[in-house]
Design a protein around this motif. Structure first.
Motif: not given
Lengths: 450, 450
Positions: A304-308, B195, B197, B297-300, B319, B354-355
């Motif tokens: 959940g941080g910055e970038g990927s 990647s 977001e 990669n993530g859900i928040h 992400k 994002s990447g």
């Protein structure tokens, strides 16, 4: 002397009592100062001329304050709570949360509205009347608990044990308020609620996301299951979820049809172009108050941080609350959900009840007690109150309906800017006074017709 | 004197060079020590008898070290990178990450495997051969960049500018390794990656979840959109997502059919009862290496603390990384996704790259250069290498294929316990030596047949 003038004279006294109660940091989520809060409520009640006792039940203190007019007289019950929500984030408060401040005709502090202010409102109404009449010809019962903000886990059993003591012919619920236009709102019911936590597991440690085509991803698993629960058209897909739903009757619809401008204002205040599914006016109100719903409170898993970050996480969690309407039962809905989980192939997703469970409750809108409270409001506020058959929020109301069989109406001194549960919780002193006068009028009227 | 014995004699020298390079904390994600890392690589190359120059491109340093055998001779290119992943979480390291440690026949430190160790492996192979032959009869080019771990954002343009200088007839890719049984693995391709977001917005501030039936919840919105992307049967639903997918040919399938026990071991190591969709053996490998995929990669969003909170959040983020196979193109897939977002009614969900974006790449498994590297491996390791037509991971390989048109094979000294990108990254010294001998044999063989 007119009642309004006497209220003005006694107001400093009432505000002082509220300040005293706000000063006790009764944060039930932290189990903080609850016995001290109960003692303070009882002490204030006694100063107002009421009898007051602490009843410990399973280690939890309840306050019952009362005025006894005699065996044959009817009883009016007031339900309130002296616990409050946590004060954080503290840095957003402009005044210390537990040190009540007065500014520009408003009172600031944690609990000034929810719900300590209403405890004082109810006591003050009695105090005013007692002075005016010498003797209030009605039995009055003031029940205050210290666990409302954590879902009232003990109140059902407490009510069962004290049912005889608390028997009443009418009940005024903890709080309420006025609309942005100053029109009083009364509510006769509450939705039920059940909070759940879902946990999906994947590989036993976080792995590189390149493994995605073969390694089960708990985030995808959660998404898949959540989409089994609600479809893209916003219908809940749990079989028979809507089976026990009692639709609004004609009188409910009539009540909902008033004050439609309020719901449009809400849309604007939230910065929304449209409500869900484009609902407007009456239809939006019908859905808000009469439709059960499954809400996602949070999903957290993975990066959940910055970038990927190319990660496939080991687990992911979702928090849900299910809002229920009459005649749905939380335990039945939970059973349906668990069976659906099994039938649809998601038994691997763990489901846990994570918060207080409360059933829905409703007093018929044409109950004579509703009319009495509404008429009193019209006399005090100078206009007909807005009637909300079922409030969108939840509380332990169902237990009172089921165990005491009493008609219940919620009313009080909140306003749309009260910020309950948030920093800078506040009430307007004018609303505080109106709520006292309204409560006094309810007592007076109830005594006269009984 | 036998080559193995000379390697043993020179090993301390090579390890010292690796220690020196590991000591420079070249964390590209923090833009840390990249020029210093480039200088160190160049200095080491010169000590090994190579010519070495720094090429600054758009402010970013690249190292090109070289040995020139003459105009008419063919060239072999080595691609490596001297930047590393961040070392956190630092507390899980048993030795300081930038102070290389030797223990039980292993070397520990950030980058000992990915990819500083391989830089030294390539240089050492040249050093051994140069000493043995007096003069290596082949042009050798060693390109090292400092941005691989952040998606090599400049390498495409750099390759375009330096295409003439870097022209080669074969390319050895940055790394590789051996299976748990010690069998060498070669890979001839990489998946592409993109990647993204996703951001869904709801009301302009967090609100009470009782408003759920009418206020759009960004978490539900994300869930709904994600389920448009992948169905419950794990097929990607973006129209024409699979249109450009090149399925494995007969030779690819034959290569995948070997070493099936490795994939079953992986399942066990990850604590999985089954792979996604029950894939096993060859089918699991086909999906892992030849299927494109959309990974979360993530859900928040919303509440993630203890217990429950009746909140409906203002926004929620997901992400994703999309893994691509030949002949999918990242920019085409992105277009398809954005059009699908529009067509399916989710234009309100913001999507941002994002990447680093990398295309898929593949050298045909029957390319003569593949055979040469495989034969060399068999001679050094004593068994036929496992051929992986396309690795599941990604890298800037596509640019090399497109701009230089060179056949590419990845090989190296990793093993399943190398823990690249994680604390306690390590290599076994025996693998380090084998990789040097293999690289030397590749150079030797390439020189002899050219």
């Amino acid at each position: 002397m007119k009642r309004e003038r006497r209220l003005d004279e006694k107001l400093p006294h009432y505000l002082e009592a509220l300040r005293e109660l706000v000063a006790v940091p009764t944060v039930s989520a932290r189990n903080q100062s609850i016995p001290e809060g109960a003692e303070t409520v009882a002490a204030i009640a006694r100063r107002f001329g009421l009898q007051a006792d602490l009843h410990y039940f399973d280690g939890v203190p309840y306050v019952i304050a009362s005025h006894r007019a005699g065996e044959g007289r009817p009883a009016l019950l007031f339900y309130n709570h002296f616990d409050v929500q946590p004060e954080d984030p503290l840095e957003l408060w402009e005044t210390p949360p537990f040190d009540m401040a007065e500014k520009d005709g408003k009172l600031y502090g944690r609990g000034v509205c929810d719900d300590k202010g209403h405890i004082i409102v109810r006591f003050a109404a009695y105090d005013l009347l007692a002075e005016e009449l010498g003797e209030v010809p009605l039995n009055l019962l003031f029940l205050a608990e210290g666990e409302e903000e954590i879902g009232s886990p003990h109140i059902r059993e407490f009510l069962r044990e004290k049912a005889d003591l608390l028997r009443a012919e009418g009940c005024i619920w903890e709080s309420g308020g006025v609309t942005s236009r100053g029109r009083p709102e009364l509510y006769m019911g509450m939705k039920g609620v059940m909070s759940l936590e879902l946990l999906a597991r994947g590989p036993k440690m976080d792995v590189h996301s390149s493994l995605g085509p073969i390694v089960p991803n708990p985030l995808w698993r959660l998404v898949d299951f959540l989409r089994e629960i609600k479809d893209a058209d916003d219908r809940i897909r749990i079989p028979d979820f809507y089976a026990d739903v009692l639709p609004p009757d004609e009188k409910d619809i009539k009540a909902l049809s008033e004050g439609l401008e309020e719901i449009e204002e809400l849309k604007e205040n939230l910065g929304l172009e449209a409500f869900l599914r484009g609902a407007e006016g009456l239809e939006a109100k019908r859905r808000l108050f009469f439709e059960p719903w499954v809400n996602i409170n949070g999903i957290h898993g993975g990066y959940g941080g910055e970038g990927s970050k190319t990660v496939l996480p080991s687990e992911a969690r979702a928090k849900l609350d299910i809002r229920l309407v009459p005649n749905q039962k939380p335990e039945v809905i939970l059973e349906k959900l668990l069976y659906y989980r099994y039938k649809s192939g998601y038994s691997d997703i763990e489901i846990e009840v994570s918060g207080g469970v409360e059933g829905p409750a409703k007093t018929p809108i044409d109950d004579p007690f509703v009319r009495l409270v509404a008429d009193s409001a019209e006399e005090v506020y100078g206009e007909k109150p807005l009637l909300i058959p079922i409030a969108a929020g939840s509380g332990p109301m169902a237990h009172f309906r089921e165990i005491l069989g009493v008609p219940i109406v919620g009313c009080g001194m909140g306003y749309p800017g009260s910020r309950i549960h948030s920093p800078n919780e506040n009430v307007r002193i004018e609303d505080f006074k109106k709520a006292i006068l309204h409560t006094a009028r309810v007592i007076e009227k109830f005594a006269s017709i009984s």
